[in-house]
Structure formats: structure tokens, C-alpha cells
Design a protein around this motif. Structure first.
Motif, PDB file in Angstrom:
ATOM      1  N   GLY A 176     -20.877   1.186  -0.698  1.00 45.37           N
ATOM      2  CA  GLY A 176     -22.195   1.993  -0.649  1.00 45.37           C
ATOM      3  C   GLY A 176     -22.244   3.442  -0.734  1.00 45.37           C
ATOM      4  N   ILE A 177     -21.007   3.933  -1.035  1.00 48.80           N
ATOM      5  CA  ILE A 177     -21.194   5.537  -1.135  1.00 48.80           C
ATOM      6  C   ILE A 177     -21.789   5.876  -2.445  1.00 48.80           C
ATOM      7  CG2 ILE A 177     -19.650   7.408  -1.283  1.00 48.80           C
ATOM      8  CD1 ILE A 177     -17.599   5.966   0.597  1.00 48.80           C
ATOM      9  N   GLU A 178     -22.909   6.538  -2.523  1.00 49.56           N
ATOM     10  CA  GLU A 178     -23.709   6.693  -3.630  1.00 49.56           C
ATOM     11  C   GLU A 178     -22.811   7.638  -5.011  1.00 49.56           C
ATOM     12  OE1 GLU A 178     -26.622   5.723  -5.221  1.00 49.56           O
ATOM     13  OE2 GLU A 178     -26.338   4.250  -3.880  1.00 49.56           O
ATOM     14  N   SER A 179     -22.156   8.243  -4.518  1.00 48.29           N
ATOM     15  CA  SER A 179     -21.495   9.245  -5.237  1.00 48.29           C
ATOM     16  C   SER A 179     -20.327   8.536  -6.059  1.00 48.29           C
ATOM     17  CB  SER A 179     -20.753  10.303  -4.599  1.00 48.29           C
ATOM     18  OG  SER A 179     -19.546  10.050  -3.676  1.00 48.29           O
ATOM     19  N   GLY A 180     -19.783   7.465  -5.341  1.00 44.73           N
ATOM     20  CA  GLY A 180     -18.806   6.673  -6.025  1.00 44.73           C
ATOM     21  C   GLY A 180     -17.468   7.365  -6.080  1.00 44.73           C
ATOM     22  N   SER A 181     -17.456   8.297  -5.161  1.00 44.63           N
ATOM     23  CA  SER A 181     -16.114   9.434  -5.087  1.00 44.63           C
ATOM     24  C   SER A 181     -15.566   9.215  -3.798  1.00 44.63           C
ATOM     25  CB  SER A 181     -16.278  10.680  -5.557  1.00 44.63           C
ATOM     26  OG  SER A 181     -16.613  10.560  -6.699  1.00 44.63           O
ATOM     27  N   LEU A 182     -14.120   9.457  -3.686  1.00 45.44           N
ATOM     28  CA  LEU A 182     -13.338   9.808  -2.280  1.00 45.44           C
ATOM     29  C   LEU A 182     -12.597  10.773  -2.642  1.00 45.44           C
ATOM     30  CD1 LEU A 182     -12.554   6.046  -1.064  1.00 45.44           C
ATOM     31  CD2 LEU A 182     -14.556   7.480  -0.056  1.00 45.44           C
ATOM     32  N   GLN A 183     -12.294  11.552  -1.571  1.00 46.74           N
ATOM     33  CA  GLN A 183     -11.277  12.521  -1.779  1.00 46.74           C
ATOM     34  C   GLN A 183     -10.464  12.637  -0.458  1.00 46.74           C
ATOM     35  OE1 GLN A 183     -12.879  16.351  -2.912  1.00 46.74           O
ATOM     36  NE2 GLN A 183     -10.897  17.336  -3.434  1.00 46.74           N
ATOM     37  N   GLY A 184      -8.952  12.763  -0.890  1.00 47.28           N
ATOM     38  CA  GLY A 184      -7.989  12.844   0.178  1.00 47.28           C
ATOM     39  C   GLY A 184      -7.472  11.616   0.410  1.00 47.28           C
ATOM     40  N   LYS A 185      -6.087  11.696   0.427  1.00 43.10           N
ATOM     41  CA  LYS A 185      -5.151  10.499   0.501  1.00 43.10           C
ATOM     42  C   LYS A 185      -5.577   9.411   1.708  1.00 43.10           C
ATOM     43  CE  LYS A 185      -0.368   9.461  -0.750  1.00 43.10           C
ATOM     44  NZ  LYS A 185       0.875  10.239  -1.096  1.00 43.10           N
ATOM     45  N   GLU A 186      -5.769  10.162   2.916  1.00 46.22           N
ATOM     46  CA  GLU A 186      -6.307   9.346   3.995  1.00 46.22           C
ATOM     47  C   GLU A 186      -7.549   8.322   3.694  1.00 46.22           C
ATOM     48  OE1 GLU A 186      -7.173  10.559   8.250  1.00 46.22           O
ATOM     49  OE2 GLU A 186      -5.366  11.808   7.576  1.00 46.22           O
ATOM     50  N   GLN A 187      -8.511   9.052   3.077  1.00 48.83           N
ATOM     51  CA  GLN A 187      -9.754   8.215   2.751  1.00 48.83           C
ATOM     52  C   GLN A 187      -9.404   7.295   1.744  1.00 48.83           C
ATOM     53  OE1 GLN A 187     -12.953  10.766   1.195  1.00 48.83           O
ATOM     54  NE2 GLN A 187     -14.049  10.647   3.309  1.00 48.83           N
ATOM     55  N   TRP A 210      -8.466   1.513  -0.030  1.00 53.60           N
ATOM     56  CA  TRP A 210      -7.803   0.600  -0.681  1.00 53.60           C
ATOM     57  C   TRP A 210      -7.194  -0.603   0.020  1.00 53.60           C
ATOM     58  CZ3 TRP A 210      -5.129   4.626  -4.238  1.00 53.60           C
ATOM     59  CH2 TRP A 210      -5.993   4.834  -5.590  1.00 53.60           C
ATOM     60  N   GLU A 211      -6.996  -0.210   1.456  1.00 48.90           N
ATOM     61  CA  GLU A 211      -6.316  -1.075   2.406  1.00 48.90           C
ATOM     62  C   GLU A 211      -7.672  -2.175   2.617  1.00 48.90           C
ATOM     63  OE1 GLU A 211      -3.938  -0.855   6.418  1.00 48.90           O
ATOM     64  OE2 GLU A 211      -5.727   0.598   6.392  1.00 48.90           O
ATOM     65  N   LYS A 212      -8.774  -1.638   2.727  1.00 50.31           N
ATOM     66  CA  LYS A 212      -9.814  -2.629   2.918  1.00 50.31           C
ATOM     67  C   LYS A 212      -9.956  -3.469   1.681  1.00 50.31           C
ATOM     68  CE  LYS A 212     -12.518  -0.023   6.103  1.00 50.31           C
ATOM     69  NZ  LYS A 212     -13.738   0.913   6.456  1.00 50.31           N
ATOM     70  N   ALA A 213      -9.826  -3.014   0.522  1.00 53.33           N
ATOM     71  CA  ALA A 213      -9.948  -3.635  -0.636  1.00 53.33           C
ATOM     72  C   ALA A 213      -8.922  -4.667  -1.143  1.00 53.33           C
ATOM     73  CB  ALA A 213      -9.803  -2.659  -1.962  1.00 53.33           C
ATOM     74  N   LEU A 214      -7.574  -4.380  -0.557  1.00 56.07           N
ATOM     75  CA  LEU A 214      -6.630  -5.416  -0.638  1.00 56.07           C
ATOM     76  C   LEU A 214      -6.631  -6.454   0.290  1.00 56.07           C
ATOM     77  CD1 LEU A 214      -3.486  -3.009  -1.027  1.00 56.07           C
ATOM     78  CD2 LEU A 214      -4.343  -4.597  -2.921  1.00 56.07           C
ATOM     79  N   LEU A 227       0.617  -1.334   0.003  1.00 52.95           N
ATOM     80  CA  LEU A 227      -0.013   0.248   0.139  1.00 52.95           C
ATOM     81  C   LEU A 227       0.880   1.197  -0.081  1.00 52.95           C
ATOM     82  CD1 LEU A 227      -2.869   1.144  -0.016  1.00 52.95           C
ATOM     83  CD2 LEU A 227      -3.188   0.814   2.273  1.00 52.95           C
ATOM     84  N   ASP A 228       1.933   1.211   0.711  1.00 54.51           N
ATOM     85  CA  ASP A 228       2.928   2.403   0.680  1.00 54.51           C
ATOM     86  C   ASP A 228       3.462   2.735  -0.759  1.00 54.51           C
ATOM     87  OD1 ASP A 228       2.619   2.885   3.293  1.00 54.51           O
ATOM     88  OD2 ASP A 228       4.434   1.805   4.266  1.00 54.51           O
ATOM     89  N   SER A 262      -1.239  12.185  -5.104  1.00 56.20           N
ATOM     90  CA  SER A 262      -1.105  13.481  -4.335  1.00 56.20           C
ATOM     91  C   SER A 262      -1.967  13.447  -2.912  1.00 56.20           C
ATOM     92  CB  SER A 262      -1.355  14.695  -5.204  1.00 56.20           C
ATOM     93  OG  SER A 262      -2.928  14.596  -5.395  1.00 56.20           O
ATOM     94  N   GLU A 263      -1.729  14.441  -2.127  1.00 53.38           N
ATOM     95  CA  GLU A 263      -2.457  14.324  -0.895  1.00 53.38           C
ATOM     96  C   GLU A 263      -3.882  14.890  -0.977  1.00 53.38           C
ATOM     97  OE1 GLU A 263      -1.597  13.738   2.341  1.00 53.38           O
ATOM     98  OE2 GLU A 263       0.342  13.023   1.484  1.00 53.38           O
ATOM     99  N   ASP A 264      -4.234  15.670  -2.270  1.00 58.05           N
ATOM    100  CA  ASP A 264      -5.641  15.872  -2.473  1.00 58.05           C
ATOM    101  C   ASP A 264      -6.308  15.148  -3.534  1.00 58.05           C
ATOM    102  OD1 ASP A 264      -3.895  16.745  -4.485  1.00 58.05           O
ATOM    103  OD2 ASP A 264      -5.318  18.715  -4.757  1.00 58.05           O
ATOM    104  N   ILE A 265      -5.552  13.696  -3.656  1.00 56.53           N
ATOM    105  CA  ILE A 265      -6.074  12.948  -4.771  1.00 56.53           C
ATOM    106  C   ILE A 265      -7.994  12.878  -4.627  1.00 56.53           C
ATOM    107  CG2 ILE A 265      -5.913  10.777  -3.257  1.00 56.53           C
ATOM    108  CD1 ILE A 265      -5.895  10.806  -6.870  1.00 56.53           C
ATOM    109  N   GLU A 266      -8.376  12.382  -5.678  1.00 57.35           N
ATOM    110  CA  GLU A 266      -9.883  12.397  -5.821  1.00 57.35           C
ATOM    111  C   GLU A 266     -10.020  11.263  -6.666  1.00 57.35           C
ATOM    112  OE1 GLU A 266     -13.900  14.422  -7.397  1.00 57.35           O
ATOM    113  OE2 GLU A 266     -12.213  15.560  -6.844  1.00 57.35           O
ATOM    114  N   ILE A 267     -10.672  10.320  -6.172  1.00 61.28           N
ATOM    115  CA  ILE A 267     -11.084   9.181  -7.189  1.00 61.28           C
ATOM    116  C   ILE A 267     -12.311   8.904  -7.253  1.00 61.28           C
ATOM    117  CG2 ILE A 267      -8.938   7.971  -6.336  1.00 61.28           C
ATOM    118  CD1 ILE A 267     -10.501   5.831  -4.544  1.00 61.28           C
ATOM    119  N   THR A 268     -12.908   8.319  -8.510  1.00 62.11           N
ATOM    120  CA  THR A 268     -14.205   8.147  -8.672  1.00 62.11           C
ATOM    121  C   THR A 268     -14.502   6.757  -9.439  1.00 62.11           C
ATOM    122  OG1 THR A 268     -14.703  10.588  -8.873  1.00 62.11           O
ATOM    123  CG2 THR A 268     -16.420   8.899  -9.854  1.00 62.11           C
TER     124      THR A 268
END
Length: 116
Positions: free
Chosen positions: A42-53, A58-62, A19-20, A27-33
Motif C-alpha cells: 500500500g505504499i503509493e510511491s511503489g519505492s523502498l530505499q535502504g537494505k533494511e527496508q 522481501w521477508e514478508k513477501a517470501l 533471504l541472506d 548494496s546498502e543504499d539499494i532503491e527498489i521501485t
């Protein structure tokens, strides 16, 4: 940014499950959709923002997909961006479009999959 070099490094990172190593591309401000967020979290928007989120997701997905393996098929490039076509999870084909910031890190990613 060299598209082929980036694509190979990105695929290698994901296939390593480190994962590292994966997160170093973003980037720190990454936005994924991605529809996978909607499907798995179950997140309706299908999006996450920020490296922490994104990292937490992805940790759970792996953990859920211990045999995750991507197979790169094609690399295309655009203005400060690449689109990777690859074999993804669940035998789905994916197209992932990534946009780069001024430091060469991915700050926006949009993924598309065959028949989810």
C-alpha cells in the motif's frame, strides 16, 4: 559483471528463498521501485530505499508466497546495468532493470509486470 552469470545467480538465489543469499546481490543504499510494493504494502510511491527496508519487505513477501519460483527467459545488458525478463509471481511476466555500483552490487532496481 557478466550479465548471464549474474542472472543465473540472481534467479537461483530467489528460487532458494534464502533471504541472506538474495540480499548479497544488493548494496546498502539499494532503491527498489515496483508496482508490487504498491499492491502488497500500500505504499503509493511503489519505492523502498535502504537494505533494511527492502529486506523486511522481501521477508514478508517470501512468507506470503512460499512457492515463489522465477523462470528466466532473457538477459539483456546495458551500461552498468542488466534487464532480466522472467516469469514471476501470479504467472506474470516481469522485466527487472538493475543498475550496479562500482562494487558490482545492485543499487537501483525498477520492475515492470504484465497486467497487475
Amino acid at each position: 559483471m557478466e550479465p548471464e552469470k549474474f542472472a543465473k545467480a540472481w534467479i537461483t538465489s530467489w528460487n532458494s528463498h534464502d533471504l541472506d543469499d538474495i540480499m548479497k546481490h544488493y548494496s546498502e543504499d539499494i532503491e527498489i521501485t515496483t508496482p508490487m510494493i504498491k499492491l502488497a504494502a500500500g505504499i503509493e510511491s511503489g519505492s523502498l530505499q535502504g537494505k533494511e527496508q527492502v529486506r523486511a519487505y522481501w521477508e514478508k513477501a517470501l512468507q506470503k508466497i512460499p512457492d515463489l519460483h522465477f523462470e528466466l527467459k532473457e538477459v539483456t545488458s546495458g551500461v552498468n546495468s542488466v534487464a532480466l525478463y522472467y516469469k514471476s509471481v501470479m504467472n506474470k511476466m516481469a522485466i527487472e532493470v538493475m543498475f550496479f555500483n562500482e562494487n558490482g552490487l545492485v543499487n537501483k532496481m525498477i520492475a515492470h509486470y504484465t497486467d497487475l
